[in-house]
Motif scaffolding. Structure first.
Motif, PDB file in Angstrom:
ATOM      1  N   HIS A 181       0.831  -1.198   0.000  1.00  0.00           N
ATOM      2  CA  HIS A 181       0.000   0.000   0.000  1.00  0.00           C
ATOM      3  C   HIS A 181       0.866   1.250   0.000  1.00  0.00           C
ATOM      4  O   HIS A 181       1.009   1.912   1.019  1.00  0.00           O
ATOM      5  CB  HIS A 181      -0.894  -0.003   1.238  1.00  0.00           C
ATOM      6  CG  HIS A 181      -2.347   0.035   0.924  1.00  0.00           C
ATOM      7  ND1 HIS A 181      -2.845   0.129  -0.336  1.00  0.00           N
ATOM      8  CD2 HIS A 181      -3.413   0.005   1.720  1.00  0.00           C
ATOM      9  CE1 HIS A 181      -4.157   0.133  -0.295  1.00  0.00           C
ATOM     10  NE2 HIS A 181      -4.522   0.050   0.937  1.00  0.00           N
ATOM     11  N   ALA A 220      -4.941   4.949   0.381  1.00  0.00           N
ATOM     12  CA  ALA A 220      -5.685   3.697   0.342  1.00  0.00           C
ATOM     13  C   ALA A 220      -7.159   3.909   0.033  1.00  0.00           C
ATOM     14  O   ALA A 220      -7.738   4.931   0.379  1.00  0.00           O
ATOM     15  CB  ALA A 220      -5.560   2.985   1.678  1.00  0.00           C
ATOM     16  N   GLU A 221      -7.743   2.901  -0.595  1.00  0.00           N
ATOM     17  CA  GLU A 221      -9.186   2.839  -0.783  1.00  0.00           C
ATOM     18  C   GLU A 221      -9.672   1.543  -0.144  1.00  0.00           C
ATOM     19  O   GLU A 221      -9.086   0.488  -0.347  1.00  0.00           O
ATOM     20  CB  GLU A 221      -9.568   2.832  -2.263  1.00  0.00           C
ATOM     21  CG  GLU A 221     -11.073   2.690  -2.456  1.00  0.00           C
ATOM     22  CD  GLU A 221     -11.502   2.514  -3.899  1.00  0.00           C
ATOM     23  OE1 GLU A 221     -12.670   2.786  -4.185  1.00  0.00           O
ATOM     24  OE2 GLU A 221     -10.671   2.094  -4.735  1.00  0.00           O
ATOM     25  N   ILE A 222     -10.714   1.655   0.654  1.00  0.00           N
ATOM     26  CA  ILE A 222     -11.400   0.479   1.188  1.00  0.00           C
ATOM     27  C   ILE A 222     -12.741   0.426   0.486  1.00  0.00           C
ATOM     28  O   ILE A 222     -13.495   1.395   0.497  1.00  0.00           O
ATOM     29  CB  ILE A 222     -11.598   0.571   2.716  1.00  0.00           C
ATOM     30  CG1 ILE A 222     -10.245   0.598   3.427  1.00  0.00           C
ATOM     31  CG2 ILE A 222     -12.452  -0.595   3.212  1.00  0.00           C
ATOM     32  CD1 ILE A 222     -10.350   0.788   4.928  1.00  0.00           C
ATOM     33  N   ASP A 249      -9.167  -3.891  -0.713  1.00  0.00           N
ATOM     34  CA  ASP A 249      -8.508  -2.634  -1.043  1.00  0.00           C
ATOM     35  C   ASP A 249      -8.843  -2.243  -2.478  1.00  0.00           C
ATOM     36  O   ASP A 249      -9.630  -2.919  -3.151  1.00  0.00           O
ATOM     37  CB  ASP A 249      -7.003  -2.727  -0.784  1.00  0.00           C
ATOM     38  CG  ASP A 249      -6.248  -3.601  -1.786  1.00  0.00           C
ATOM     39  OD1 ASP A 249      -6.852  -4.144  -2.744  1.00  0.00           O
ATOM     40  OD2 ASP A 249      -5.026  -3.737  -1.608  1.00  0.00           O
ATOM     41  N   LEU A 254      -9.140  -7.757   2.898  1.00  0.00           N
ATOM     42  CA  LEU A 254      -8.678  -7.157   4.150  1.00  0.00           C
ATOM     43  C   LEU A 254      -9.210  -7.986   5.308  1.00  0.00           C
ATOM     44  O   LEU A 254     -10.367  -8.411   5.296  1.00  0.00           O
ATOM     45  CB  LEU A 254      -9.168  -5.710   4.260  1.00  0.00           C
ATOM     46  CG  LEU A 254      -8.599  -4.773   3.190  1.00  0.00           C
ATOM     47  CD1 LEU A 254      -9.358  -3.453   3.176  1.00  0.00           C
ATOM     48  CD2 LEU A 254      -7.108  -4.544   3.418  1.00  0.00           C
ATOM     49  N   ALA A 272      -2.480  -3.198   6.506  1.00  0.00           N
ATOM     50  CA  ALA A 272      -2.933  -2.378   5.385  1.00  0.00           C
ATOM     51  C   ALA A 272      -2.692  -0.928   5.798  1.00  0.00           C
ATOM     52  O   ALA A 272      -3.157  -0.499   6.851  1.00  0.00           O
ATOM     53  CB  ALA A 272      -4.413  -2.620   5.107  1.00  0.00           C
ATOM     54  N   THR A 301      -1.773   3.438   4.712  1.00  0.00           N
ATOM     55  CA  THR A 301      -2.064   4.541   3.810  1.00  0.00           C
ATOM     56  C   THR A 301      -1.115   5.691   4.112  1.00  0.00           C
ATOM     57  O   THR A 301      -0.695   5.865   5.257  1.00  0.00           O
ATOM     58  CB  THR A 301      -3.536   4.994   3.933  1.00  0.00           C
ATOM     59  OG1 THR A 301      -3.809   5.967   2.920  1.00  0.00           O
ATOM     60  CG2 THR A 301      -3.853   5.562   5.308  1.00  0.00           C
ATOM     61  N   PRO A 324      -7.647   7.958   3.669  1.00  0.00           N
ATOM     62  CA  PRO A 324      -8.248   6.839   2.940  1.00  0.00           C
ATOM     63  C   PRO A 324      -9.618   7.200   2.381  1.00  0.00           C
ATOM     64  O   PRO A 324     -10.299   8.095   2.898  1.00  0.00           O
ATOM     65  CB  PRO A 324      -8.358   5.743   3.999  1.00  0.00           C
ATOM     66  CG  PRO A 324      -8.252   6.421   5.303  1.00  0.00           C
ATOM     67  CD  PRO A 324      -7.548   7.719   5.100  1.00  0.00           C
ATOM     68  N   TYR A 361      -3.448  -7.607   5.437  1.00  0.00           N
ATOM     69  CA  TYR A 361      -3.451  -8.520   4.309  1.00  0.00           C
ATOM     70  C   TYR A 361      -2.915  -9.866   4.796  1.00  0.00           C
ATOM     71  O   TYR A 361      -2.253  -9.930   5.834  1.00  0.00           O
ATOM     72  CB  TYR A 361      -2.509  -8.021   3.209  1.00  0.00           C
ATOM     73  CG  TYR A 361      -2.895  -6.715   2.599  1.00  0.00           C
ATOM     74  CD1 TYR A 361      -3.924  -6.642   1.673  1.00  0.00           C
ATOM     75  CD2 TYR A 361      -2.218  -5.543   2.928  1.00  0.00           C
ATOM     76  CE1 TYR A 361      -4.277  -5.436   1.094  1.00  0.00           C
ATOM     77  CE2 TYR A 361      -2.560  -4.334   2.358  1.00  0.00           C
ATOM     78  CZ  TYR A 361      -3.589  -4.283   1.442  1.00  0.00           C
ATOM     79  OH  TYR A 361      -3.938  -3.088   0.871  1.00  0.00           O
TER      80      TYR A 361
END
Length: 146
Positions: free
Chosen positions: A13, A17-19, A33, A39, A63, A65, A69, A101
């Motif tokens: 990452h 980050a994108e969740i 992600d 995740l 995980a 960022t 995020p 992860y």
């Protein structure tokens, strides 16, 4: 060895980050992600506090960022926060659960870490409601995270 752990974490990452959510066979809708990687939460973690460091973090990289995020799909932006780690960028947290992860998951939709017991507790994928997702029931079954 600690430097190698930090590099492994950061390479997963490297930026913001994108969740988001994806439908995964046998688990239902789970958090992933921006690349579709699963995740996980660690049952041994306290709310907003990671108990996975050293060897644990090498197998279960946090995980992270390097910026604020974002949320996509059914993931709720209001549930996403971060916590500081001793090395590297901030770790993502969803509904109080630090996120990780599993190193053996190499692609979109992989869930090899689901329901494993390692480092003293279980690991589970996370629902958009912030709960651990139990496998073994068709379509997935939600169980409170703590």
């Amino acid at each position: 060895m600690a430097a190698g752990c930090a590099m492994a974490t950061n390479s997963l990452h490297p930026g913001q980050a994108e969740i988001r959510t994806e439908q995964v066979r046998s688990l239902g809708q789970i958090l992933v992600d921006g690349r579709g990687r699963t995740l996980y939460l660690f049952v041994a973690d306290l709310p907003n506090q990671s108990n996975c460091n050293g060897a644990c973090a090498a197998i279960w990289p946090p995980a992270t960022t390097q910026g604020p995020p974002t949320a996509g799909g059914a993931a709720q932006r209001s549930q996403i926060t971060t916590i500081a780690r001793s090395q590297g960028p901030r770790q993502l947290v969803y509904a109080g659960h630090p996120l990780y992860y599993y190193q053996a998951d190499t692609g979109r939709g992989d869930t090899l870490g689901q329901a494993l017991t390692q480092f003293g507790a279980e690991w589970y994928a996370v629902s958009p409601q912030g709960q651990q997702v139990e496998s073994g029931v068709s379509g997935g079954s939600l169980v409170p995270g703590w």
